[in-house]
Motif scaffolding. Sequence first.
Motif, short mmCIF file in Angstrom:
data_model
loop_
_atom_site.label_atom_id
_atom_site.label_comp_id
_atom_site.label_asym_id
_atom_site.label_seq_id
_atom_site.Cartn_x
_atom_site.Cartn_y
_atom_site.Cartn_z
N UNK A 85 59.87 66.42 17.37
CA UNK A 85 59.52 65.14 17.97
C UNK A 85 60.74 64.21 18.03
N UNK A 86 61.60 64.27 17.02
CA UNK A 86 62.83 63.46 17.06
C UNK A 86 63.67 63.85 18.27
N UNK A 87 63.84 65.14 18.48
CA UNK A 87 64.61 65.60 19.64
C UNK A 87 63.94 65.16 20.94
N UNK A 88 62.63 65.32 21.02
CA UNK A 88 61.90 64.96 22.23
C UNK A 88 61.94 63.48 22.53
N UNK A 89 61.70 62.66 21.51
CA UNK A 89 61.74 61.21 21.73
C UNK A 89 63.16 60.75 22.06
N UNK A 90 64.15 61.37 21.45
CA UNK A 90 65.54 61.01 21.76
C UNK A 90 65.89 61.30 23.21
N UNK A 91 65.50 62.47 23.69
CA UNK A 91 65.76 62.81 25.10
C UNK A 91 65.00 61.88 26.03
N UNK A 92 63.71 61.70 25.78
CA UNK A 92 62.88 60.87 26.66
C UNK A 92 63.40 59.43 26.69
N UNK A 93 63.81 58.91 25.55
CA UNK A 93 64.34 57.55 25.50
C UNK A 93 65.61 57.41 26.33
N UNK A 94 66.51 58.38 26.17
CA UNK A 94 67.77 58.35 26.91
C UNK A 94 67.52 58.49 28.41
N UNK A 95 66.64 59.40 28.79
CA UNK A 95 66.34 59.59 30.20
C UNK A 95 65.67 58.36 30.79
N UNK A 96 64.81 57.70 30.00
CA UNK A 96 64.17 56.47 30.47
C UNK A 96 65.23 55.41 30.76
N UNK A 97 66.22 55.30 29.88
CA UNK A 97 67.31 54.34 30.10
C UNK A 97 68.06 54.65 31.40
N UNK A 98 68.40 55.92 31.60
CA UNK A 98 69.15 56.33 32.79
C UNK A 98 68.33 56.04 34.05
N UNK A 99 67.02 56.27 33.97
CA UNK A 99 66.14 56.05 35.12
C UNK A 99 65.82 54.58 35.35
N UNK A 100 66.25 53.71 34.42
CA UNK A 100 65.99 52.28 34.56
C UNK A 100 64.63 51.85 34.06
N UNK A 101 63.98 52.68 33.25
CA UNK A 101 62.67 52.35 32.67
C UNK A 101 62.89 51.68 31.31
N UNK A 102 63.37 50.46 31.34
CA UNK A 102 63.78 49.79 30.11
C UNK A 102 62.65 49.59 29.11
N UNK A 103 61.47 49.19 29.58
CA UNK A 103 60.37 48.98 28.63
C UNK A 103 59.91 50.31 28.04
N UNK A 104 59.91 51.37 28.84
CA UNK A 104 59.58 52.70 28.32
C UNK A 104 60.59 53.13 27.27
N UNK A 105 61.87 52.87 27.53
CA UNK A 105 62.92 53.24 26.58
C UNK A 105 62.71 52.53 25.24
N UNK A 106 62.30 51.27 25.28
CA UNK A 106 62.05 50.52 24.04
C UNK A 106 60.89 51.13 23.25
N UNK A 107 59.83 51.49 23.95
CA UNK A 107 58.66 52.09 23.29
C UNK A 107 59.04 53.44 22.69
N UNK A 108 59.74 54.24 23.45
CA UNK A 108 60.16 55.55 22.96
C UNK A 108 61.11 55.42 21.78
N UNK A 109 61.95 54.39 21.78
CA UNK A 109 62.86 54.14 20.66
C UNK A 109 62.07 53.82 19.40
N UNK A 110 60.98 53.06 19.53
CA UNK A 110 60.14 52.76 18.36
C UNK A 110 59.59 54.05 17.75
N UNK A 111 59.05 54.91 18.61
CA UNK A 111 58.52 56.18 18.11
C UNK A 111 59.61 57.02 17.47
N UNK A 112 60.78 57.05 18.11
CA UNK A 112 61.91 57.80 17.59
C UNK A 112 62.32 57.29 16.20
N UNK A 113 62.45 55.99 16.08
CA UNK A 113 62.84 55.40 14.80
C UNK A 113 61.82 55.74 13.70
N UNK A 114 60.54 55.70 14.03
CA UNK A 114 59.51 56.01 13.04
C UNK A 114 59.53 57.49 12.65
#
Length: 145
Positions: free
Chosen positions: A111-140
């Motif tokens: 899940x750490x790997x998955x959330x890290x990838x999804x967060x980074x891809x969200x940033x690249x795609x310009x999905x800033x709010x999604x990236x923030x949510x995914x970062x919360x899950x990643x940090x937890x």
Amino acid sequence: MTAHSLKDLYDRQLDDLYAAEQQSLQVLPAMERAAVSSELIGALRGQQARAREHLHRMEGLYRQEERVPAGRMSRGVKGLLRDCHDGCKADGPAVRDVALIASAQHLCHDEIAGYGCARTWAKVLGYDSAAEILQKNLAEEKQAD
């Protein structure tokens, strides 16, 4: 599904994460019942609470993107979940607890790997709010590890 774009990869990763969190909620109670150590039991309960919160956040992402989860799970997560079930059957309380810790940690690392990838891809795609949510899950997930 063959990915044709970064958006395809992102969508697939979200679906994998969503399915993994759902399936975690199916296996974690059995792992908790099989555990002996009170510390491990507490950690598994905490993991269940985190999975519920992560699902809630993911559902918000799906609503934002006006789509529904694909209902698929990666082969890797299926194997990790099978290992979790196997850990519940290990002989002897000490060996069982160690097997449960290892299988829970493997699931967490996926899940750490998955959330890290999804967060980074969200940033690249310009999905800033999604990236923030995914970062919360990643940090937890990192904290739980």
